[in-house]
Design a protein around this motif. Sequence first.
Motif, PDB file in Angstrom:
ATOM      1  N   SER A  42       0.958  -1.180  -0.074  1.00  0.00           N
ATOM      2  CA  SER A  42       0.191   0.078   0.017  1.00  0.00           C
ATOM      3  C   SER A  42       0.926   1.116  -0.124  1.00  0.00           C
ATOM      4  O   SER A  42       1.940   1.144   0.517  1.00  0.00           O
ATOM      5  CB  SER A  42      -0.813  -0.067   1.251  1.00  0.00           C
ATOM      6  N   HIS A  45      -0.890   3.125   3.631  1.00  0.00           N
ATOM      7  CA  HIS A  45      -1.652   2.408   4.559  1.00  0.00           C
ATOM      8  C   HIS A  45      -0.961   1.133   5.189  1.00  0.00           C
ATOM      9  O   HIS A  45       0.208   1.079   5.467  1.00  0.00           O
ATOM     10  CB  HIS A  45      -3.226   1.991   4.115  1.00  0.00           C
ATOM     11  N   HIS A  46      -1.831   0.112   5.356  1.00  0.00           N
ATOM     12  CA  HIS A  46      -1.011  -1.114   5.892  1.00  0.00           C
ATOM     13  C   HIS A  46       0.139  -1.657   4.959  1.00  0.00           C
ATOM     14  O   HIS A  46       0.141  -1.574   3.823  1.00  0.00           O
ATOM     15  CB  HIS A  46      -2.305  -2.293   5.943  1.00  0.00           C
ATOM     16  N   ASN A  48       2.887  -0.711   4.422  1.00  0.00           N
ATOM     17  CA  ASN A  48       3.669   0.294   3.596  1.00  0.00           C
ATOM     18  C   ASN A  48       5.105   0.040   3.761  1.00  0.00           C
ATOM     19  O   ASN A  48       5.833   0.963   4.280  1.00  0.00           O
ATOM     20  CB  ASN A  48       3.397   1.727   4.111  1.00  0.00           C
TER      21      ASN A  48
END
Length: 51
Positions: A42, A45-46, A48
């Motif tokens: 991402s 977000h998650h 990264n």
Amino acid sequence: MEIDLKQNREEFDSLLRSTEREGIEDVISDLENLGFYEAPASAGHHLNTAG
């Protein structure tokens, strides 16, 4: 959390090759050229992180 990029790539490539589809080596090459194996999951977000 440590990510083993080499191991993940080998497993992913193995799964792609297991399809035995014509041109799969070209797909793997294109993924490499596009930076797929180093890209984060991402952008913001998650997960990264690289790989």
